[in-house]
Design a protein around this motif. Structure first.
Motif, PDB file in Angstrom:
ATOM      1  N   VAL A  75      15.037 -45.073  34.839  1.00  0.00           N
ATOM      2  CA  VAL A  75      14.137 -45.510  33.768  1.00  0.00           C
ATOM      3  C   VAL A  75      13.119 -46.555  34.201  1.00  0.00           C
ATOM      4  CG1 VAL A  75      15.608 -44.888  31.818  1.00  0.00           C
ATOM      5  CG2 VAL A  75      15.931 -47.121  32.914  1.00  0.00           C
ATOM      6  N   ASP A  76      13.418 -47.349  35.222  1.00  0.00           N
ATOM      7  CA  ASP A  76      12.461 -48.402  35.581  1.00  0.00           C
ATOM      8  C   ASP A  76      11.246 -47.862  36.339  1.00  0.00           C
ATOM      9  OD1 ASP A  76      14.310 -47.801  37.544  1.00  0.00           O
ATOM     10  OD2 ASP A  76      14.333 -49.806  38.414  1.00  0.00           O
ATOM     11  N   THR A 101      16.378 -44.999  27.878  1.00  0.00           N
ATOM     12  CA  THR A 101      15.708 -46.017  27.077  1.00  0.00           C
ATOM     13  C   THR A 101      14.325 -45.489  26.734  1.00  0.00           C
ATOM     14  OG1 THR A 101      14.736 -47.128  28.992  1.00  0.00           O
ATOM     15  CG2 THR A 101      16.916 -47.887  28.288  1.00  0.00           C
ATOM     16  N   GLY A 104      10.298 -49.445  25.905  1.00  0.00           N
ATOM     17  CA  GLY A 104       9.544 -50.028  27.014  1.00  0.00           C
ATOM     18  C   GLY A 104       8.683 -48.985  27.705  1.00  0.00           C
ATOM     19  N   ILE A 105       9.232 -47.799  27.902  1.00  0.00           N
ATOM     20  CA  ILE A 105       8.512 -46.724  28.584  1.00  0.00           C
ATOM     21  C   ILE A 105       7.321 -46.244  27.741  1.00  0.00           C
ATOM     22  CG2 ILE A 105       8.718 -44.313  29.355  1.00  0.00           C
ATOM     23  CD1 ILE A 105      11.731 -45.098  30.031  1.00  0.00           C
ATOM     24  N   ASP A 182      16.347 -47.207  20.762  1.00  0.00           N
ATOM     25  CA  ASP A 182      16.900 -48.233  21.649  1.00  0.00           C
ATOM     26  C   ASP A 182      17.987 -49.061  20.964  1.00  0.00           C
ATOM     27  OD1 ASP A 182      15.229 -47.230  23.527  1.00  0.00           O
ATOM     28  OD2 ASP A 182      14.129 -49.090  23.906  1.00  0.00           O
ATOM     29  N   GLN A 234      18.080 -53.659  31.679  1.00  0.00           N
ATOM     30  CA  GLN A 234      16.855 -54.440  31.727  1.00  0.00           C
ATOM     31  C   GLN A 234      15.778 -53.813  30.850  1.00  0.00           C
ATOM     32  OE1 GLN A 234      16.996 -57.277  32.620  1.00  0.00           O
ATOM     33  NE2 GLN A 234      18.713 -57.401  34.044  1.00  0.00           N
ATOM     34  N   GLN A 235      15.706 -52.484  30.822  1.00  0.00           N
ATOM     35  CA  GLN A 235      14.717 -51.803  29.980  1.00  0.00           C
ATOM     36  C   GLN A 235      15.020 -51.992  28.504  1.00  0.00           C
ATOM     37  OE1 GLN A 235      11.941 -49.604  30.296  1.00  0.00           O
ATOM     38  NE2 GLN A 235      11.718 -50.368  32.378  1.00  0.00           N
ATOM     39  N   ASN A 236      16.292 -52.177  28.156  1.00  0.00           N
ATOM     40  CA  ASN A 236      16.662 -52.308  26.739  1.00  0.00           C
ATOM     41  C   ASN A 236      17.281 -53.675  26.481  1.00  0.00           C
ATOM     42  OD1 ASN A 236      16.863 -51.511  24.109  1.00  0.00           O
ATOM     43  ND2 ASN A 236      18.734 -50.317  24.383  1.00  0.00           N
TER      44      ASN A 236
END
Lengths: 287, 287
Positions: A75-76, A101, A104-105, A182, A234-236
């Motif tokens: 995801v990052d 997630t 963020g994306i 999320d 980290q993304q969520n």
């Protein structure tokens, strides 16, 4: 997508990406599948497994004249690949993903109007503790929920195509906002994963011969890839932190009941948990 | 136990008690099995299932001339039944149990010298989410660890008999002190159970359609009987509270790493958990 020469590009040819390709090929035997990976060995394995028809080391080359591009990377790194794919694909191309997630994306992609028009984010609630294209199956998504988080920026035809595409994998599409996704996933997937890891982490290896099926079930997902789950947390971050606080609060209450021998409250709490678990079995039966 | 007329009494004829009877009958087809339950319907079901040969509503009647008595009741009532069984059974009778906690029970039984001589506490690490004598199987203990916690008060012949008896179920015997048992089980079973319930309890039922196989695995044991688990927590209070404190401390650290974006520490922590889980698979393979 009913065309004989339907062109599908998979970026990241692992278990999920490979399973998307196989599931689509089941109903569309003439689909042309292109795989993208920085590692030639991954492409070779995907070709050998019959999952892709052609391998590419550069995303740009694989996206030219594609009908659908699926980004199946951690995801990052996802948003960056979506934007690259948008830059090198036709206007009517659908770009979608399989990330755990969403907010963020979708936010990062939103800064690029062309990418935002083409990208319908997706999260198939399906997976396996196995990894790698060799373990990809054509029925991984059958009957599984696919969460789609379309936005106002999406071209309407692309949005419709996302729904068609994901239904063609065998999944059942469910729409929500990236933020709702999320929040719900932090509570039903991301933090439960951390709890599973917590149980494993606090286990004295010398006690392992005493582990029963309960411990094994609870800790199964703790075998998951640490880097992938770090990226998810980290993304969520904000929803995960909220849910971790709820866990800590609940633990405090639980500790107090056991300390003060409040059997009635403890038993009620366990019964509440049991009821949720039972309800999940019913929702399985219904699905 | 090689006698043709070996007499086995099972107090509490559910999944575990019934499975002990069936496992023993596999190697000892002439064993005479007596079941004790306050509920006539339970005895009828056990007779119908061929698990017991004779049903008793009173423990005293069933224990007279028994070679082995197995107490398979909830842990909070166990010590009382052990003492009753000791009062009504021959001097060389083995009394054993299947309870998930040990120190409190062994302590309570220790107040009665006759009972302490006959009682070798046991905890088979085997079970099922199913309940009831209908689900009892003769292979439930095959290859499973049976923890025995003998004491200095045990008659030596009874201690030897305990080892023979439990090996005859198909299990592998492992000795430790009642206190070591309770500490290890708090960490590998009792608190993991509470974590499973915690995950279920904090799940919004509306999110259940989004539950994947991870959530399902983690929460499977949360379907367990709330009264049984309340009794286990109360019987093993101090070790459970210690372990709950360790969970709370670990959660705090985890929260901090995610909040401060300390990806490296989070990833290392997840990798440590993964390593324990992997090691458990190796210990399975070896077992």
């Amino acid at each position: 997508m009913t065309d004989d020469d339907f062109r599908l590009t998979i970026v990241g040819v692992g278990l999920l990406g490979g399973s998307v390709a196989k599931a689509i090929r089941r109903g569309h035997p003439h689909v042309h599948v292109r795989g993208v990976s920085r590692r030639p060995s991954t492409l070779e394995r995907a070709l050998d497994a019959g999952v892709i028809d052609q391998g590419f080391e550069h995303l740009a080359d694989a996206c030219v004249d594609s009908d659908v591009v699926v980004i199946a990377t951690p995801v990052d790194r996802l948003a960056g690949y979506v934007i690259q794919a948008a830059n090198h694909s036709p206007a009517e191309c659908l770009i979608t993903d399989v990330g755990s997630t969403k907010a963020g994306i979708v936010d990062d992609v939103g800064d690029d109007a062309n990418a935002a028009a083409k990208f319908v984010a997706a999260h198939p609630i399906a997976g396996s503790e196995k990894t790698g294209v060799e373990n990809a199956t054509d029925d991984l998504f059958d009957g599984k929920v696919i969460i789609l988080t379309p936005t106002a920026a999406n071209r309407p035809a692309v949005r419709e195509k996302a729904d068609q595409f994901w239904r063609a994998t065998g999944g059942r599409c469910l729409e929500m906002t990236p933020e709702e996704h999320d929040d719900r996933l932090a509570a039903i997937s991301h933090v439960p994963h951390l709890m599973s890891s917590l149980v494993a982490k606090l286990t004295d290896p010398e006690s392992l011969p005493l582990a029963g099926s309960g411990w094994r079930d609870i800790t199964r997902v703790a075998a998951g890839d640490p880097e992938m789950w770090t990226a998810i947390c980290q993304q969520n971050r904000s929803a995960v932190l909220d849910q971790l606080r709820r866990c800590a609060d609940e633990l405090k209450v639980l500790h107090q009941w056991i300390e003060t021998r409040d059997d009635a409250e403890l038993c009620r709490w366990l019964a509440d948990a049991q009821a949720v678990r039972w309800r999940s079995d019913e929702s399985d039966a219904g699905g």
